[in-house]
Design a protein around this motif. Structure first.
Motif, short mmCIF file in Angstrom:
data_model
loop_
_atom_site.label_atom_id
_atom_site.label_comp_id
_atom_site.label_asym_id
_atom_site.label_seq_id
_atom_site.Cartn_x
_atom_site.Cartn_y
_atom_site.Cartn_z
N ASP A 158 0.49 -1.03 -0.24
CA ASP A 158 -0.26 -0.46 0.26
C ASP A 158 0.79 1.38 -0.07
N THR A 162 1.37 4.04 -3.30
CA THR A 162 1.05 5.35 -3.29
C THR A 162 2.31 6.56 -3.30
N THR A 188 -7.82 -7.92 1.71
CA THR A 188 -7.06 -7.08 1.98
C THR A 188 -6.86 -6.61 0.29
N ALA A 191 -8.92 -4.94 -1.01
CA ALA A 191 -9.37 -3.26 -1.23
C ALA A 191 -7.82 -2.61 -1.56
N LEU A 192 -7.03 -3.17 -1.65
CA LEU A 192 -5.82 -2.54 -2.31
C LEU A 192 -5.73 -2.08 -3.97
N SER A 194 -8.84 -1.89 -5.20
CA SER A 194 -9.67 -1.08 -5.75
C SER A 194 -9.21 0.20 -5.45
N LYS A 195 -8.32 0.84 -4.01
CA LYS A 195 -8.08 1.93 -3.70
C LYS A 195 -6.57 2.31 -4.37
N HIS A 196 -6.08 1.84 -5.89
CA HIS A 196 -5.01 2.15 -6.40
C HIS A 196 -4.87 1.86 -7.58
#
Length: 380
Positions: A158, A162, A188, A191-192, A194-196
């Motif tokens: 993560d 970022t 997890t 989720a990462l 989707s986030k990145h």
């Protein structure tokens, strides 16, 4: 001279406890393998469901090779592209929940084909540092920027994603790691993703057949591409890549392992199609493996060993390469066959005894293994 250099290299490997010499298996009988005329309980096999020894399954494959051509005769792009194989590949894609699939001769080649066909200098590649050697070999050839992250450390992944702010991030990992035996935290990881908004490539070689609904693996909700193998739980040979819609076109144009290899034969496709009918019927075997693997982990922990593994692959920490090698040799005296995983497969001085649980094992086999390693560990 080359010959002398090779001799020196082998001598150095032996002195460091890193020399490798394949065990010659004379035959397989249930959970055992015959080596030098002696029957050893086999904890080094990836035949997780026992299909490679299943008489009905062997008869099915034999019928497929009697009924269909045993050779692809040429590469796909010459005259090796078979409509029948194409149809079966689509069956595979549907079964595993993807849009397309393509078959390969081996998992090693499939991983190379995925990386070389789909990744370029335009991508930034983030990879778990314990991914399979085939993926490692493929990474450098992509020309992309490489960013490794500590094994299974998704927090570090993560942070790196970022910090990089990459336009085209690609993440490579495994769903069930072949040496450590730990499972990817798919919630997890998803989720990462989707986030990145990264593109994910997941090696499911050790999960398909054994884990997930009807043996479909564990990464379906968080993988853009998954690579599976026929040569482990599925009791065949070869491998497959599961893909998003339209991606086979990239393989035909940019992936040299796909372009320049002879196509898989129709006989293989027929067997693969039969396999899809069989997999849903093997839930009892999957439940047996899960139960027995949990029992083995519990027994080893109670015996004081440091172990790794969340499923049917279990690694027992030894550390010293020579000690690990000597232990597995001594265990053969007790009728146990195990595998010492050493550098470069694992980091130096982090040698493990890696065991695989299968549907062929019994609780008695577990007791024999634990008693053997407990007896030799402090004496070796």
């Amino acid at each position: 001279m080359v010959t002398e250099r090779l001799k020196r290299s082998i001598a150095l490997r032996k002195s460091a406890g890193l020399h490798r010499s394949p065990v010659t298996i004379e035959k397989h009988v249930g959970s055992s393998a015959v080596v030098n005329g002696k029957s050893l309980i086999n904890f080094a096999s990836n035949d997780y469901l026992g299909l490679a020894q299943d008489t009905d399954w062997k008869n099915t494959i034999a019928k497929c090779f009697q009924a269909y051509p045993p050779s692809g005769t040429s590469s796909r792009l010459v005259t090796g592209h078979s409509q029948f194989t194409e149809d079966v590949e689509q069956e595979f894609a549907a079964y595993f929940g993807y849009d397309e699939a393509i078959f390969f001769p081996s998992g090693y080649q499939a991983n190379l084909a995925v990386l070389w066909g789909l990744c370029s200098p335009a991508e930034m590649l983030f990879y778990d540092k314990r991914i399979h050697a085939s993926m490692v070999q493929g990474l450098a050839q992509t020309g992309g920027t490489l960013k490794g992250f500590a094994h299974s450390n998704l927090e570090q992944l993560d942070r790196k994603l970022t910090a990089a702010q990459a336009e085209n991030p690609v993440v490579l990992t495994e769903s069930l790691f072949s040496m450590d035996g730990d499972l990817l935290d798919t919630a997890t990881f998803g989720a990462l993703r989707s986030k990145h908004a990264f593109f994910s490539i997941l090696d499911e070689a050790h999960a398909v057949g054994v884990l997930g609904t009807n043996g479909t693996g564990v990464g379906g909700d968080c993988a853009d591409i998954a690579v599976g193998t026929f040569g482990k739980a599925l009791g065949m040979f070869g491998a497959f890549a599961l893909l998003p819609k339209g991606f086979k076109e990239f393989f035909n144009n940019f992936s040299s392992p796909a372009i320049y290899s002879t196509a898989m034969p129709e006989a293989h496709a027929a067997a693969a199609s039969s396999l899809l009918q069989k997999l849903p019927q093997l839930e009892d075997k999957r439940e047996h493996i899960a139960h027995l693997s949990a029992y083995m982990r519990s027994e080893l922990q109670d015996a004081g060993f440091t172990i790794f593994g969340d499923a049917h692959i279990i690694s027992i920490l030894v550390g010293d390469e020579v000690k690990a090698t000597n232990i597995v040799h001594k265990m053969q005296e007790d009728g146990v066959l195990a595998f010492a995983s050493r550098y470069p497969t694992v980091p130096m001085n982090k040698a493990v005894i890696r065991i695989s649980m299968t549907a062929l094992h019994s609780t008695e086999d577990v007791h024999t293994f634990v008693n053997s390693i407990r007896g030799w560990y402090d004496r070796t």
